[in-house]
Structures are given as structure tokens and as C-alpha cells.
Write a protein that holds these residues in place. Structure first.
Motif, mmCIF file in Angstrom:
data_model
loop_
_atom_site.group_PDB
_atom_site.id
_atom_site.type_symbol
_atom_site.label_atom_id
_atom_site.label_comp_id
_atom_site.label_asym_id
_atom_site.label_seq_id
_atom_site.Cartn_x
_atom_site.Cartn_y
_atom_site.Cartn_z
ATOM 1 N N LEU A 1 0.823 -1.694 -0.167
ATOM 2 C CA LEU A 1 0.012 -0.347 0.334
ATOM 3 C C LEU A 1 0.781 1.380 0.147
ATOM 4 N N ILE A 2 1.824 1.330 0.998
ATOM 5 C CA ILE A 2 2.809 2.408 1.056
ATOM 6 C C ILE A 2 3.539 2.718 -0.550
ATOM 7 N N ALA A 3 3.952 1.299 -1.156
ATOM 8 C CA ALA A 3 4.752 1.467 -2.242
ATOM 9 C C ALA A 3 3.728 2.390 -3.577
ATOM 10 N N ALA A 4 2.434 2.045 -3.259
ATOM 11 C CA ALA A 4 1.749 1.933 -4.493
ATOM 12 C C ALA A 4 1.531 3.480 -4.219
ATOM 13 N N SER A 5 1.626 3.929 -3.351
ATOM 14 C CA SER A 5 0.711 5.688 -2.679
ATOM 15 C C SER A 5 1.536 6.995 -3.779
ATOM 16 N N GLU A 6 0.852 7.499 -3.476
ATOM 17 C CA GLU A 6 2.197 9.030 -3.896
ATOM 18 C C GLU A 6 2.422 9.604 -3.102
ATOM 19 N N ALA B 1 -2.824 14.565 0.977
ATOM 20 C CA ALA B 1 -2.351 13.071 1.492
ATOM 21 C C ALA B 1 -3.640 11.871 0.664
ATOM 22 N N ASP B 2 -3.139 10.666 -0.435
ATOM 23 C CA ASP B 2 -3.674 10.097 -0.693
ATOM 24 C C ASP B 2 -3.260 8.693 0.485
ATOM 25 N N LEU B 3 -2.438 8.585 1.622
ATOM 26 C CA LEU B 3 -2.407 7.325 2.130
ATOM 27 C C LEU B 3 -2.160 8.303 3.520
ATOM 28 N N VAL B 4 -2.638 7.423 5.094
ATOM 29 C CA VAL B 4 -1.954 8.116 6.198
ATOM 30 C C VAL B 4 -2.044 6.857 6.700
ATOM 31 N N ILE B 5 -0.981 6.491 7.317
ATOM 32 C CA ILE B 5 -0.395 5.826 8.162
ATOM 33 C C ILE B 5 0.131 6.275 9.449
ATOM 34 N N CYS B 6 -0.715 5.707 9.980
ATOM 35 C CA CYS B 6 -1.134 5.859 11.894
ATOM 36 C C CYS B 6 -0.309 5.107 12.806
ATOM 37 N N VAL B 7 0.296 5.685 13.637
ATOM 38 C CA VAL B 7 1.746 4.567 14.517
ATOM 39 C C VAL B 7 1.158 5.409 15.408
ATOM 40 N N ALA C 1 11.014 -3.197 3.870
ATOM 41 C CA ALA C 1 10.078 -3.690 2.974
ATOM 42 C C ALA C 1 9.771 -2.686 1.798
ATOM 43 N N VAL C 2 9.749 -1.669 1.684
ATOM 44 C CA VAL C 2 8.742 -0.416 1.279
ATOM 45 C C VAL C 2 10.331 -0.115 0.373
ATOM 46 N N LEU C 3 11.751 0.064 0.913
ATOM 47 C CA LEU C 3 12.844 0.823 0.787
ATOM 48 C C LEU C 3 12.725 -0.014 -1.163
ATOM 49 N N PRO C 4 13.253 -1.310 -1.484
ATOM 50 C CA PRO C 4 13.314 -1.821 -3.081
ATOM 51 C C PRO C 4 12.539 -1.522 -3.909
ATOM 52 N N HIS C 5 11.110 -0.668 -3.256
ATOM 53 C CA HIS C 5 10.441 -0.557 -4.110
ATOM 54 C C HIS C 5 10.424 1.384 -3.736
ATOM 55 N N GLY C 6 10.585 1.278 -3.025
ATOM 56 C CA GLY C 6 10.516 3.150 -3.127
ATOM 57 C C GLY C 6 8.604 3.487 -3.330
ATOM 58 N N ILE C 7 8.638 4.760 -3.074
ATOM 59 C CA ILE C 7 7.393 5.604 -2.832
ATOM 60 C C ILE C 7 6.176 5.991 -4.023
ATOM 61 N N GLY C 8 5.129 5.360 -4.884
ATOM 62 C CA GLY C 8 5.519 5.590 -6.332
ATOM 63 C C GLY C 8 6.565 5.852 -7.130
ATOM 64 N N GLY C 9 7.150 4.597 -7.142
ATOM 65 C CA GLY C 9 8.408 3.971 -8.438
ATOM 66 C C GLY C 9 9.512 5.169 -7.894
ATOM 67 N N ARG C 10 9.466 5.858 -6.728
ATOM 68 C CA ARG C 10 10.845 6.475 -6.275
ATOM 69 C C ARG C 10 11.268 6.579 -4.972
#
Length: 567
Positions: free
Chosen positions: A202-207, A273-279, A333-342
Motif C-alpha cells: 500500500l505504501i509503495a503504491a501511494s504517491e 495525502a492519498d494514504l495516512v499511516i497512523c502510528v 520491505a518498502v525500501l526496494p520499491h520506493g514510493i510511487g516508484g521513486r
């Protein structure tokens, strides 16, 4: 028949159990029905006792001790009015998620079935504001009761528990065969690999993701992992009032605090924002309906407990378990993909993906604009800026509740976790002075400031004597406007005029000196910073009276209204 002085009593057993739990402090107003416990404490110097001037102060001290350490201190009171005075501070710990154990005395059990002097049902009164509470009816149950009280208080989400000890039970003789139950070590689980993978996708697919950081991050010591996640993925972070310090506000990724129940700069960032990560986010502090009014936000919930059910808070996935380990695995887990491909570098160069750049700039510009503002009375922005400049990165500010709390949350920059203590769950006035005393006892090496309005200051100002007596060298800064400023602000916004919010005040400098405490008052806006520095260097507690111009409140409302109209 009372036991002889050499005999061990149930009160001694209780104190032995407190010692086994690692209790450092018991805060209380002495009472007839707690005399046996006080006597037992006098023989156990490792468990230190602080006599307070009001039971509410005792509870607030235990409350803030719990928030700063993650361990439960004890607030103790006698029966009847002593116990009811304790309840406000207990309730504050309940909604601010602070571990503490309240102990109250009670009349002898043979009095509890009928009308008796000062006897009311404290166990029932405590029920709505504690995680667990009970009356001791058998001496041999004390070790189990104390162990459960501390275990439940410190389990997530932490909060207060309560033990009522009738005086005849406390005075009972006990043998040496009754011993404390030693605490055990408990470890939190972490989410499954499948859950981490789902959230990472979900995070990697967000912008334009944004992190909403709450009090749970500070409770679990997960600020380093949150900061690593924000840097590694180049994601902005907004904090709740009680989450301040989760990220260093000097970082360009910090939006500082969100929590005004109106449209703020930071809140506008949630709109984009298109994704809210609540921690570690707690709904009791800031309702999701304010930042997700149309209920369309995609949400990831990361906490030690499942999400509360709320129509505006429906996470797509919940990562339940220890927060620090979850964040480490999620970043990997997200680092290899980045966010929105970046990756982070590419996102840093593409400023359009940052939902916060202009928002943070405007907040800092507001502080800068007032840094040299010589208006008198002093503007809140100037007062906040000078206080931040006077304190070091790890020094502590304990904010009371009132109009000043909004300015602390909005503009005071927190650099480290647990350096800004704000009550925003129960939001109880009067917490700052007793809370600052507790903070100074926990961290004697740091400067500690209690920031109060004049309304909240006089609710527990008697604890200035406690601070002086126990050597808690706190600096109490009082913003003076001769009224209940926050209610004045809200009345003007809703009804166009204030009513019943004005009051008179003593000379706070003379008031401080009547306690044998140094008192200060700046002579001008330019004199505020040097006055704060002098007060902070005093060998003992000090009080600084600061006349404040709350006309800035209405200007802020007008600005927030403009944000709302232009959104």
C-alpha cells in the motif's frame, strides 16, 4: 487489638509488594485511614514518599511520572474527600494512557454495610476511570492484588488501577510467610510477514503518504524507528499533541502538531495525502472525523492494540504488535520499491510530492515574524519562541490546559521524545505544576518548565510549596490575561462575545515570594528571554509572570477560517 510495633502488618506487606514492583515514589496527602501504610513506608526508605498539598496534585505527579518512565508510581489518599479529590488525576491518567496505581484508605470493613462517617463507595466511583480496581478484603490476597494492579496498569494501553485498603485490614498482623510476587518480563509480538508485505504494498503504491504519529510511539520508545522510516522513505510526519517529539521538529519532514479542531496548515496536508499511516495514534486525542471528514482516506493502523471502531477510521490493514520492530520491518520491505516508484532521493528532488513543504514554511515563518515583535502584552508566538530558545534539546516543558496549550502544540518545537508533556486525552487543568515536579524528580539533571495559564496556575499553585520542600527546582511560567482565555476564544467565535470568563489575580511575583520562591516579571517583550534565563538559573523553584495578548487567538481563527474557505 493493634499489633505491637515490632509485628509485621498488612500495610508492611503492601509496601513490600510496592518495593518488589520497583516503585520509586508514593505521592499522597496523609490521612487517618492510611496511617499504617505511611508507617510502613517510613521503614522502607527505597520507596520514597512525597507529601503533596492536594490529592489532585498527588495523582497528577503519578500520572506524569508514568508518562515519562513507562512505570507506575503510586498516588495515595485517605477515604471520602481524599479519595474523591484523587479522581480527576486518575481520570487524566486513564485517557492520557499513563500507568499509575491509586491506593485509597477506607473505614473498617465492619462499617461498610451502613451509613458511616466519610464512607462512600470509592470502588464504584473509580470504576469508569480505571482499567481495574478492587477492595482488599483478605490479607493473604494482597500480593496477588498488587501484582495484578501493576501488571494491568502497565499493559498496553497503559492506565490507572486502584486498590482500596480498609484500615482494619491494613493494621492486621501478618506472618513472614506472605511475600510479594516478583514481576515477570513480558514481550510484545510483531505482525506476520504477510501483514508487513500487505502494508508495504500500500505504501509503495501511494504517491503522497503522510504519517500521523501519536502517543503510542513515545510509550513504546519507537521514535528512532519512526524517524528512520520518515528519512528512508522521505515521508512527512504530523504529530498529535501528545506525540510531540516523535520526530525532531527541526527536520524538514516534520509538520509539527495537528490537533486544532479547525483547519490548520497541517490539516490541509491531510487533504492532499492519498494514504495516512497512523502510528501509535489514539482516537481519544484527536477524532479522525477532523482529518477524514468524507471517510475516503486510505489508512494503515500501526499500534499495540487493534483500532477503535469509528466511521471515519476504517484502516485497510492493521499491524498489531511492538511498534519499533514493526517500523523496522516495514521500512526494509518498502525500501526496494520506493514510493510511487521513486526512492527518497528522487522524492526529495520532486517537491510536488511533498504534501507539507509550504505548510511547514508558513508555520516557521509565523515564529520568525514574531521573534522581534515588541508588542506589549507579549504575543503568544514571541513567548513560545523565547521559551524554546531558553531551553536545551532535552529540557522538558509540561503544559497546562488552556489557550496557551494550543500555542505550545502548534508552534513549540520538540526535538526529543517526552520533552513536551501535554494532557490532551482528559485535558485536565491544573496538571502543569505537579506534573513538572514529577518530571524534575525523574530527570533532576534537566531544566523543567511548567507552562500555565493564570486559570490553571491557581488550581494547583499550592504545590509550589511541595516543589520547594522536595528540592524540585522547576520554573513555572504563567501566561497572564486575567481570564479563562480558551473559553473566551471559543465564546467569541461562536457567540460573538465572552461571558463569565473574567477574574482577578494576585501579584504573581509577590505570590511566589510568599512561598520563599523567586518571582520574576519581564518589563518588556525584549526582556522576556533574559528574564527566562535568570529564572532558569535560580537555585530553587521560580515563577515568571508573562502578560500575554490573546488577541492573536482571534487572528488565528480568522486565518484558519480562510484556510477552510480556500480548501
Amino acid at each position: 487489638m493493634s499489633p505491637s510495633p515490632s509485628q509485621r502488618t498488612a500495610a508492611d506487606l503492601l509496601v513490600d509488594c510496592l518495593s518488589a514492583e520497583g516503585v520509586d515514589w508514593v505521592f499522597s496527602v496523609p490521612g487517618e485511614e492510611t496511617m499504617d501504610v505511611l508507617e510502613a513506608l517510613s521503614r522502607r526508605p527505597t520507596v520514597r514518599h512525597v507529601t503533596t498539598r492536594h490529592e489532585q496534585g498527588a495523582a497528577f505527579m503519578a500520572d506524569v511520572h508514568g508518562r515519562l518512565t513507562g512505570r507506575a508510581a503510586v498516588a495515595m489518599a485517605t477515604l471520602g474527600p481524599g479519595a474523591t479529590n484523587l479522581i480527576t488525576g486518575v481520570a487524566d491518567a486513564f485517557l492520557d494512557r499513563a500507568p499509575m496505581v491509586a491506593i485509597t484508605g477506607q473505614a473498617s470493613i465492619d462499617q461498610l454495610h451502613k451509613e458511616a462517617h466519610q464512607v462512600v463507595d470509592i470502588v464504584r466511583m473509580m470504576e469508569p476511570v480505571t482499567k481495574w480496581n478492587t477492595r482488599v478484603e483478605r490479607v493473604d490476597a494482597i500480593p496477588e492484588i498488587v501484582r495484578k494492579a501493576f501488571r494491568v496498569a502497565m499493559f498496553e494501553k497503559p492506565g490507572p488501577t486502584h486498590i482500596e485498603l480498609p484500615e482494619n485490614i491494613a493494621a492486621s498482623a501478618v506472618g513472614d510467610d506472605l511475600e510479594a510476587i516478583e514481576p515477570s518480563q513480558t514481550y510484545f509480538p510483531e505482525p506476520t510477514d504477510e501483514a508487513i508485505s500487505h502494508a508495504a504494498g500500500l505504501i509503495a503504491a501511494s504517491e503522497r503518504p503522510i504519517v500521523l504519529a501519536g502517543n503510542g510511539i513515545l510509550r513504546r520508545g519507537a521514535a528512532p524507528e519512526l524517524r528512520a522510516l520518515a528519512r528512508g522513505l522521505h515521508v512527512p510526519v504530523a504529530e498529535t499533541f501528545m506525540g510531540k517529539g516523535a520526530i525532531d521538529d527541526r527536520s524538514h519532514l516534520s509538520l509539527m502538531a495537528v490537533g486544532l479542531q479547525a483547519r490548520d496548515h497541517v490539516l490541509s496536508g491531510f487533504d492532499r495525502a492519498d494514504l495516512v499511516i497512523c502510528v501509535g495514534y489514539d482516537l481519544v486525542e484527536y477524532a479522525p472525523s477532523f482529518w477524514n471528514p468524507d471517510r475516503t482516506k486510505r489508512i494503515i493502523h500501526i499500534d499495540t492494540q487493534p483500532a477503535e471502531v469509528d466511521a471515519a477510521y476504517r484502516p485497510e490493514i492493521e499491524l498489531i504488535g511492538d511498534i519499533d520492530g514493526t517500523l523496522r520491518r516495514l521500512l526494509a520491505a518498502v525500501l526496494p520499491h520506493g514510493i510511487g516508484g521513486r526512492d527518497a532521493s528522487a522524492r526529495h528532488e520532486s517537491r510536488e510530492v511533498l504534501v507539507h513543504a509550504d505548510l511547514r514554511t508558513q508555520l516557521l515563518a509565523e515564529l520568525e515574524m514574531h521573534a522581534a515583535n515588541d508588542a506589549w502584552p507579549i504575543t503568544p508566538q514571541r513567548a513560545i519562541g523565547d521559551l524554546r530558545r531558553a531551553l536545551g534539546p532535552t529540557d522538558i516543558v509540561v503544559s497546562d490546559v488552556g489557550a496557551h496549550k494550543v500555542w505550545v502544540a502548534r508552534l513549540y518545537q520538540a526535538y526529543e521524545p517526552n520533552t513536551v508533556i501535554i494532557s490532551n486525552g482528559f485535558a485536565a487543568m491544573g496538571i502543569a505544576i505537579p506534573g513538572a515536579i514529577a518530571a524534575k524528580l525523574v530527570h533532576p539533571e534537566r531544566k523543567v518548565v511548567a507552562l500555565c495559564g493564570d486559570g490553571g496556575f491557581l488550581m494547583n499553585s499550592q504545590e509550589l510549596e511541595t516543589a520547594k520542600r522536595v528540592g524540585a527546582n522547576i520554573c513555572v511560567v504563567v501566561w497572564r490575561d486575567d481570564g479563562y482565555g480558551l473559553i473566551d476564544w471559543k465564546q467569541r467565535n461562536e457567540f460573538g462575545r465572552p461571558f463569565a470568563v473574567e477574574f482577578g489575580n494576585p501579584d504573581f511575583v509577590d505570590y511566589a515570594r510568599s512561598f520563599g520562591i523567586a518571582g520574576f516579571r519581564p518589563s518588556s517583550a525584549a526582556d522576556l528571554y533574559p528574564t527566562l534565563m535568570r529564572a532558569l538559573e535560580v537555585d530553587g523553584p521560580s515563577v515568571v509572570e508573562v502578560p500575554v495578548d490573546y488577541a492573536e487567538n482571534l487572528r488565528l481563527t480568522e486565518h484558519l477560517g480562510a484556510l477552510s474557505r480556500n480548501a
